[in-house]
Design a protein around this motif. Structure first.
Motif, PDB file in Angstrom:
ATOM      1  N   HIS A   1       1.077  -1.007   0.210  1.00  0.00           N
ATOM      2  CA  HIS A   1      -0.113  -0.174  -0.021  1.00  0.00           C
ATOM      3  C   HIS A   1       0.795   1.471   0.090  1.00  0.00           C
ATOM      4  CE1 HIS A   1      -3.434  -2.501   0.866  1.00  0.00           C
ATOM      5  NE2 HIS A   1      -2.712  -3.306   1.613  1.00  0.00           N
ATOM      6  N   ASP A   2       2.170   1.059  -0.588  1.00  0.00           N
ATOM      7  CA  ASP A   2       2.787   2.399  -0.342  1.00  0.00           C
ATOM      8  C   ASP A   2       2.670   3.303  -1.306  1.00  0.00           C
ATOM      9  OD1 ASP A   2       4.534   1.305   1.505  1.00  0.00           O
ATOM     10  OD2 ASP A   2       6.028   0.627   0.507  1.00  0.00           O
TER      11      ASP A   2
ATOM     12  N   ARG B   1       8.953   7.021  -0.756  1.00  0.00           N
ATOM     13  CA  ARG B   1       9.197   6.640   0.955  1.00  0.00           C
ATOM     14  C   ARG B   1       8.665   7.791   1.593  1.00  0.00           C
ATOM     15  NH1 ARG B   1      14.475   4.864   2.502  1.00  0.00           N
ATOM     16  NH2 ARG B   1      15.518   6.245   1.005  1.00  0.00           N
TER      17      ARG B   1
ATOM     18  N   THR C   1       4.876   7.840   1.457  1.00  0.00           N
ATOM     19  CA  THR C   1       4.372   6.844   2.423  1.00  0.00           C
ATOM     20  C   THR C   1       4.442   7.101   3.956  1.00  0.00           C
ATOM     21  OG1 THR C   1       5.016   5.364   0.608  1.00  0.00           O
ATOM     22  CG2 THR C   1       4.809   4.344   2.825  1.00  0.00           C
ATOM     23  N   TRP C   2       5.708   7.517   4.356  1.00  0.00           N
ATOM     24  CA  TRP C   2       6.021   7.793   5.600  1.00  0.00           C
ATOM     25  C   TRP C   2       4.862   9.189   6.237  1.00  0.00           C
ATOM     26  CZ3 TRP C   2       7.541  12.839   7.218  1.00  0.00           C
ATOM     27  CH2 TRP C   2       7.833  12.904   8.662  1.00  0.00           C
ATOM     28  N   ARG C   3       4.974   9.925   5.513  1.00  0.00           N
ATOM     29  CA  ARG C   3       3.862  11.152   5.816  1.00  0.00           C
ATOM     30  C   ARG C   3       2.580  10.663   6.028  1.00  0.00           C
ATOM     31  NH1 ARG C   3       2.193  15.854   1.800  1.00  0.00           N
ATOM     32  NH2 ARG C   3       1.963  17.569   3.165  1.00  0.00           N
ATOM     33  N   ARG C   4       2.120   9.951   5.039  1.00  0.00           N
ATOM     34  CA  ARG C   4       0.614   9.485   5.186  1.00  0.00           C
ATOM     35  C   ARG C   4       0.706   8.469   6.602  1.00  0.00           C
ATOM     36  NH1 ARG C   4      -1.777   6.025   0.298  1.00  0.00           N
ATOM     37  NH2 ARG C   4      -0.236   4.291   1.488  1.00  0.00           N
ATOM     38  N   GLY C   5       1.656   7.471   6.653  1.00  0.00           N
ATOM     39  CA  GLY C   5       1.624   6.586   7.903  1.00  0.00           C
ATOM     40  C   GLY C   5       1.490   7.156   8.957  1.00  0.00           C
ATOM     41  N   VAL C   6       2.376   8.043   9.265  1.00  0.00           N
ATOM     42  CA  VAL C   6       2.558   9.072  10.558  1.00  0.00           C
ATOM     43  C   VAL C   6       1.243   9.662  10.746  1.00  0.00           C
ATOM     44  CG1 VAL C   6       3.816  10.492  11.834  1.00  0.00           C
ATOM     45  CG2 VAL C   6       4.979   8.735  10.306  1.00  0.00           C
TER      46      VAL C   6
ATOM     47  N   ARG D   1      -1.809   9.262  10.020  1.00  0.00           N
ATOM     48  CA  ARG D   1      -2.833   8.280  10.602  1.00  0.00           C
ATOM     49  C   ARG D   1      -2.427   7.693  12.175  1.00  0.00           C
ATOM     50  NH1 ARG D   1      -3.589   4.096   5.561  1.00  0.00           N
ATOM     51  NH2 ARG D   1      -4.680   5.592   4.337  1.00  0.00           N
ATOM     52  N   LYS D   2      -1.197   7.689  12.438  1.00  0.00           N
ATOM     53  CA  LYS D   2      -1.129   7.493  13.841  1.00  0.00           C
ATOM     54  C   LYS D   2      -1.307   8.454  14.677  1.00  0.00           C
ATOM     55  CE  LYS D   2       2.269   3.603  12.997  1.00  0.00           C
ATOM     56  NZ  LYS D   2       3.890   3.236  13.174  1.00  0.00           N
TER      57      LYS D   2
ATOM     58  N   GLU E   1       9.018   7.427  15.129  1.00  0.00           N
ATOM     59  CA  GLU E   1       8.597   7.471  13.547  1.00  0.00           C
ATOM     60  C   GLU E   1       9.098   8.638  12.990  1.00  0.00           C
ATOM     61  OE1 GLU E   1       6.666   6.264  15.756  1.00  0.00           O
ATOM     62  OE2 GLU E   1       5.958   4.339  15.189  1.00  0.00           O
TER      63      GLU E   1
END
Length: 665
Positions: free
Chosen positions: A50-51, A102, A105-110, A112-113, A123
């Motif tokens: 899902h990256d 990358r 992908t990091w920006r979106r994932g963090v 959400r957290k 992170e």
């Protein structure tokens, strides 16, 4: 144990680049576009997981050292696109790249957290590393800003969410997009594009025999053609095509109506090229000189007309090539040179070149030099006679060789042959092609054929040119249909295809008598001089002029995007065209029965017309200068071919201004 398969070197490249468009035969041949036309490039980028993915389009004109790059934009179903506008004619190339982003992908994932209330202190350090790596790739102010963002992300005195807010800000993200990590990017193969001049997409051709342009009973000259230019210009044609202008052989010369015995006054077929006076690089003495040809090119261009010359790669028995290069021709067992045949037809006055001869390389070089010779005289358009009977590999090389020095050159293929062979010629480099239009009659035939020609993959490489008649073809419907059919076929050719042509003056003077047993004109100009009364009162000159003016003034006719609208009468063919910017919309209704009046209802495709189906709109019949108000899903038409066999409507949409006034466009 069997040997282990080799591990691919690109194993870390997770993105697959698929289905790049436009491309022809997987990229074996270039797609074709027009100078100034926006070129839409598409591809599919797919990767595991899902990256977030990113990509670029890189393009340049072949021969340039630097590439231009622009980002790809993602859409539905993993489809990515980008566009550019080529600024010069010639061959261009492009490639697309895709990679895992990358940082995004990091920006979106963090993010959400953080939304979930989780601690992201660790992170954020991952983001700091990504920012520092980008700073190393950048320079100047960009590098400094990214380095500062990385430092801020490492500041343990601040909360993780605060550190993230800075390192993931829109301004930092924009800098990261400017300096992505493409170390593991997947790059597509490089694909080619041929960019042609606008006349390759939109043109109106007029064919005439220069030797019939003179006074009654006298051999016409190129100077007589210059005198005929105002007539051609007045009808709105922008390409004037002349059959071969070279010396004509005397051996086995054909007489009137293709008889085998010629009299002393018979002028022979212009396609029997070559005599003592010269060959493919010479002008027939009775027509004038090369200097006269240059004068014709100059005067035509001053009137907005380009001159097209015929390229017929064959020789009469008297051509200098026959004596100087007998190795270029095929010999029969008795030692004689093989003349051209198309059983039951025999062309004893024509020797075809042998493209399988041992001296094929010198033959190729000489034939290419014929084209470049006429390019040096100012000619930029060539109609090529029977190209499907010559080597496809030769054409691919020859056209590329000519376009290397003269990239704006246009080649029209006179190829009435199998569809696959016609398409192969287009892929090899021919800009336009003759078609089967002449033999299409019914609504179903037109709909099926135009749908094939105007949509990918065919439309990426093949440009049709519709001709109602040629010196070789007088179809049955023109022999017996009368004036109505001539006008009908003119309108069909001129509005279905953005490129069309007529063979005149026989067309505008409605010549319709065929040689017995043949689908061609009696007393044909191919074999004798003719005198034409171009000022005849019943000439179609006025309707031709009107149709060409309508085509020229309405941009919707300038390319081949077409939509067919269903009608409840099989004799009524209806179709619309819309310019790329949507500003010009036309709707054409044609009565395919030239003998009887027909009426019926059209089911309007409002989307194709750019019309809100809830709104009324106006249509302007450009042939009759009449206006109608339409509303709803259907429209009624009634067409009497005795008056006019078609209606060409300009669709005028209502526009509401800020002051609530309404007007039509």
């Amino acid at each position: 144990m069997s040997e282990r398969a080799a591990i691919p070197r690109e194993g870390r490249r997770r993105v697959l680049v698929e289905d790049v468009t436009p491309r022809v035969d997987g990229g074996r041949y270039p797609a074709k576009r027009i100078l100034g036309e926006r070129l839409d490039i598409g591809c599919t980028l797919v990767a595991d997981g899902h990256d977030v993915l990113a990509g670029t389009l890189s393009y340049r004109r072949v021969g340039d050292s630097a590439w231009h790059s622009i980002p790809l934009e993602g859409g539905r179903n993993d489809r990515w696109t980008a566009s550019f506008v080529p600024d010069t004619v010639g061959t261009w190339e492009f490639a697309v790249e895709g990679w895992v982003d990358r940082y995004e992908t990091w920006r979106r994932g963090v993010a959400r957290k953080i939304e979930a209330g989780q601690d992201v202190s660790v992170e954020v350090l991952t983001g700091a590393q990504l920012l520092a790596e980008a700073a190393a790739r950048a320079s100047g102010a960009h590098a400094e800003a990214l380095a500062q963002a990385a430092t801020h992300a490492r500041d343990a005195k601040k909360a993780g969410a605060d550190r993230f807010a800075v390192s993931a800000s829109d301004s930092v993200a924009a800098l990261m997009a400017r300096h992505p990590d493409r170390a593991e990017a997947t790059r597509s193969p490089t694909f080619r594009l041929v960019i042609d001049p606008p006349r390759a997409r939109f043109s109106a051709w007029y064919e005439m025999f220069p030797r019939s342009a003179g006074p009654a009973g006298k051999h016409g000259t190129l100077r007589d053609v210059i005198a005929r230019l105002p007539y051609v210009q007045s009808m709105g044609f922008d390409v004037l095509y002349l059959p071969p202008i070279h010396p004509i052989g005397r051996s086995f010369r054909k007489g009137k109506n293709n008889t085998l015995t010629a009299g002393p006054e018979d002028v022979g077929s212009p396609w029997a090229i070559g005599a003592a006076e010269g060959g493919h690089k010479a002008v027939h003495p009775s027509l004038g000189t090369v200097a006269d040809l240059r004068a014709l090119v100059t005067e035509a261009r001053a009137r907005g007309i380009e001159l097209a010359l015929d390229i017929a790669f064959q020789a009469s028995p008297d051509h200098p090539y026959v004596k100087e290069h007998p190795e270029w021709f095929s010999k029969r067992p008795d030692g004689t040179i093989q003349y051209a045949e198309n059983p039951p037809k025999k062309y004893q006055d024509v020797y075809p070149f042998d493209f399988e001869c041992q001296a094929w390389e010198s033959l190729w070089i000489e034939l290419a030099s014929v084209v470049t010779f006429w390019c040096e005289q100012g000619v930029r358009i060539f109609r090529v006679d029977n190209p499907h009977t010559k080597s496809l590999r030769f054409w691919e090389w020859c056209i590329a060789e000519v376009k290397r020095e003269h990239p704006e050159t246009i080649f029209l293929a006179e190829a009435f042959t199998r569809p696959t062979l016609m398409y192969a010629l287009a892929k090899a480099g021919f800009t336009q092609s003759y078609t089967y239009f002449t033999w299409r009659h019914t609504k179903g035939e037109f709909t099926e054929y135009l749908t094939e020609l105007t949509r990918p993959p065919v439309s990426d490489f093949y440009r049709p040119n519709f001709w109602p008649n040629t010196p070789d073809i007088l179809p049955e419907h023109l022999q017996f249909g009368g004036r109505n059919v001539f006008v009908q076929r003119l309108i069909l050719a001129a509005t279905l295809s953005s490129n069309y042509g007529i063979y005149g003056p026989p067309f505008e003077l409605m010549e319709h008598v065929a040689r017995p047993g043949a689908e061609e004109y009696i007393d044909n100009e191919k074999f004798q001089l003719r005198t034409w009364d171009i000022d005849r009162e019943d000439s179609l000159r006025d309707i031709i002029t009107l149709v060409n003016r309508i085509r020229r003034e309405h941009a919707a006719f300038h390319d081949n995007r077409i939509t067919f609208h269903r009608t409840d009468n099989e004799q009524l063919l209806c179709y619309s065209k819309r310019s790329a910017d949507g500003a010009s919309v036309v709707l054409v209704a044609v009565n395919l029965d030239a003998s009887h009046r027909h009426a019926g209802w059209i089911d309007l495709d409002h989307g194709a017309l750019g019309i809100d189906p809830r709104e009324s709109f106006q249509v302007h019949d450009l042939l009759a200068d009449a206006r109608y108000q339409w509303q709803g899903p259907r429209a009624y038409v009634e067409i009497d071919p005795g008056i006019m066999p078609a209606q060409i409507f300009q669709v005028r949409r209502r526009i509401r201004t800020e002051h609530e006034f309404e007007y039509f466009l």
